[in-house]
Design an enzyme around this catalytic site. Structure first.
Site, short mmCIF file in Angstrom:
data_model
loop_
_atom_site.label_atom_id
_atom_site.label_comp_id
_atom_site.label_asym_id
_atom_site.label_seq_id
_atom_site.Cartn_x
_atom_site.Cartn_y
_atom_site.Cartn_z
N TYR A 158 3.80 15.65 41.57
CA TYR A 158 3.47 14.64 41.26
C TYR A 158 4.77 13.92 40.78
CZ TYR A 158 1.34 10.55 38.88
OH TYR A 158 1.14 9.26 38.74
N SER B 205 5.35 3.20 29.38
CA SER B 205 4.54 3.18 30.47
C SER B 205 3.20 2.85 30.16
CB SER B 205 4.51 4.48 31.14
OG SER B 205 3.33 4.57 32.21
N ARG C 73 0.57 9.12 48.82
CA ARG C 73 1.56 10.16 48.42
C ARG C 73 1.10 11.56 48.80
NH1 ARG C 73 1.50 7.76 42.23
NH2 ARG C 73 2.35 5.84 42.82
N GLY D 61 4.93 7.27 34.36
CA GLY D 61 3.84 7.76 33.66
C GLY D 61 3.42 9.32 33.76
N HIS E 150 9.43 1.67 43.31
CA HIS E 150 8.52 2.52 42.67
C HIS E 150 9.19 3.82 42.80
CE1 HIS E 150 4.95 2.28 40.01
NE2 HIS E 150 4.79 3.45 40.32
N GLY F 205 15.06 6.68 36.07
CA GLY F 205 13.66 7.28 36.15
C GLY F 205 13.54 8.85 36.28
#
Length: 441
Positions: free
Chosen positions: A52, A134, A193, A107, A334, A388
């Protein structure tokens, strides 16, 4: 780690601290390279969690392109310039910031570490780096802010299908001392994804990453109304009862108890319909694919804070955002998690910077791996850059200490690259600091 002596430069203070600690055999908590961070996170995390955090959309061409596009530029060092004293600070949204870095909103940080967003917030505050909280946090914003003290924080909004919920989030952000609102525009539909699909893993269906929602009074009312009306997701297949589904149910129950949705003990929460209803309500309201420019105008009714639009990759959209009175733009794809074969952010930046022409600040994220990348981004027109995945990997490896070291290293590398290139301030950087790589088209 003890407070750094940065009197002769940030990078020198970091290097001195690391090398002096090494005399007694102490090494940094996390690797200094992105590849090392990724390897360390893979070892530290479950397969679901790593997929993830590390994965992207489709065949992950955009993820690769984000990094490769930085490789199309080369810094041109200048020599015999006095760079003994360097000032890394920038002006951003009416305040002087210590560095040109912000921590991008990530997140479900509970996948990386049990302290989740709280650990990230503490590290950001200690380093005087703004943290964009977030919307998909694992801890409510109020809890994170309490841990940050006076640290600078912004709030990221995923535009929900419920305007009442959007307004409530922004009221809470204001009450929590957030300095700005960042509206993410590129997740109105969830990207394809592939790593997550192969593992059949979406954390939100397990009640993870929805703490901003379950702690919100408007959302709680939506959940209770759903239960009262007896609404269920009839299209969802029946869940098999096994170790994984039981663990998911327990996780949802604990989150509902912690958020105050359910009174009593864990057994009471497991018997209650509210934890599952909270997940289903979230899945219903999370995004609004019908969102348009006309809708964005509503944000001015909900808050007086500066508003930045995140996910802008086309110069016409950037100009429209400025014309609409937005206070800033975040050039982002993103992290390659939404559209495969998307334009890389650093490739989109120059045209956007030209169109915006300094009227509002431009932030850039996606593909930033360290300080040298930040030098390139600022030279091409960015005001600031967002880190990030690197800090998420640091969190996975060593908690708040890992985040702190990752961010510290990025700042130090930026300081060193700036000085070695012959510059003393981010304001000195411009296109003439770079040249296109002659071997990369």
């Amino acid at each position: 780690m003890a407070r750094l002596d940065t009197s002769r430069g940030y990078a020198r203070g970091v290097q001195s601290a690391v090398y002096r600690a090494g005399i007694s055999g102490t090494r940094p908590a996390v690797p200094s390279t992105f590849a090392g961070l990724e390897q360390g996170a893979r070892r530290a995390l479950s397969a679901d969690a790593f997929a993830y955090l590390a994965g992207g959309a489709g065949a992950e061409h955009t993820m690769a392109a984000n990094v490769e596009a930085f490789g199309r530029w080369q810094v041109i060092p200048r020599v015999l310039r006095d760079v003994a004293e360097r000032d890394l600070s920038i002006d951003l949204l009416g305040r002087r910031r210590a560095t040109p870095f912000v921590l991008a909103p990530l997140g479900v940080m509970e996948l990386a570490h049990r302290d989740a967003d709280v650990a990230v917030g503490r590290a950001a505050a200690a380093l005087d780096v703004p943290y964009i909280l977030s919307n998909q946090a694992s801890r409510p914003m109020e809890e994170v802010v309490a841990a940050m003290g006076g640290g600078a924080r912004w709030f990221q909004l995923y535009w929900s299908a419920s305007d009442d919920l959007n307004a409530s989030f922004l009221r809470r952000a204001e009450a929590s001392g957030c300095e700005a609102i960042v509206i993410t525009l590129d997740t109105h539909l969830l990207g394809w994804r592939t790593r997550d699909l192969d593992l059949a893993f979406l954390p939100f269906t397990r009640g993870q990453g929805i703490a901003q929602y379950t702690s919100d009074p408007v959302f709680a009312d939506l959940v209770r109304e759903r239960v009262k009306r007896g609404v269920s997701d009839a299209a969802a297949p029946a869940v098999k009862v096994n170790a994984k589904s039981v663990a998911a149910a327990v996780g949802m129950a604990r989150e509902a108890r912690r958020a105050g949705l359910v009174d009593g003990g864990l057994a009471d929460a497991l018997r209650s319909p509210l934890p599952r209803a909270a997940v289903e309500t979230f899945l219903d309201v999370f995004a609004d694919p019908s969102l348009t420019w006309d809708d964005i105008a509503k944000v001015r009714e909900w808050t007086d804070l500066p508003v930045l639009l995140k996910g802008v990759l086309h110069p016409e959209d950037a100009e429209r955002a400025v014309d609409a009175g937005m206070d800033g733009i975040v050039v982002s794809n993103h992290g390659g998690r939404q559209v495969d074969r998307s334009v890389p952010t650093i490739s989109a930046l120059p045209a956007i910077a030209e169109r915006v022409a300094g009227r509002v600040p431009i932030l850039l994220d996606s593909g930033v791996r360290g300080g040298a990348d930040a030098v390139i981004a600022l030279s091409l027109g960015a005001t600031a850059v967002g880190l990030g995945r690197p800090y998420a990997y640091g969190l996975a490896i060593a908690g708040a200490t890992g985040v702190s070291e990752v961010v510290r290293n990025a700042i130090a590398e930026f300081d060193l690259t700036l000085g070695l290139a012959g510059y003393t301030s981010p304001a000195d950087l411009g296109p003439d600091a770079l040249r296109p790589h002659p071997l990369v088209e």
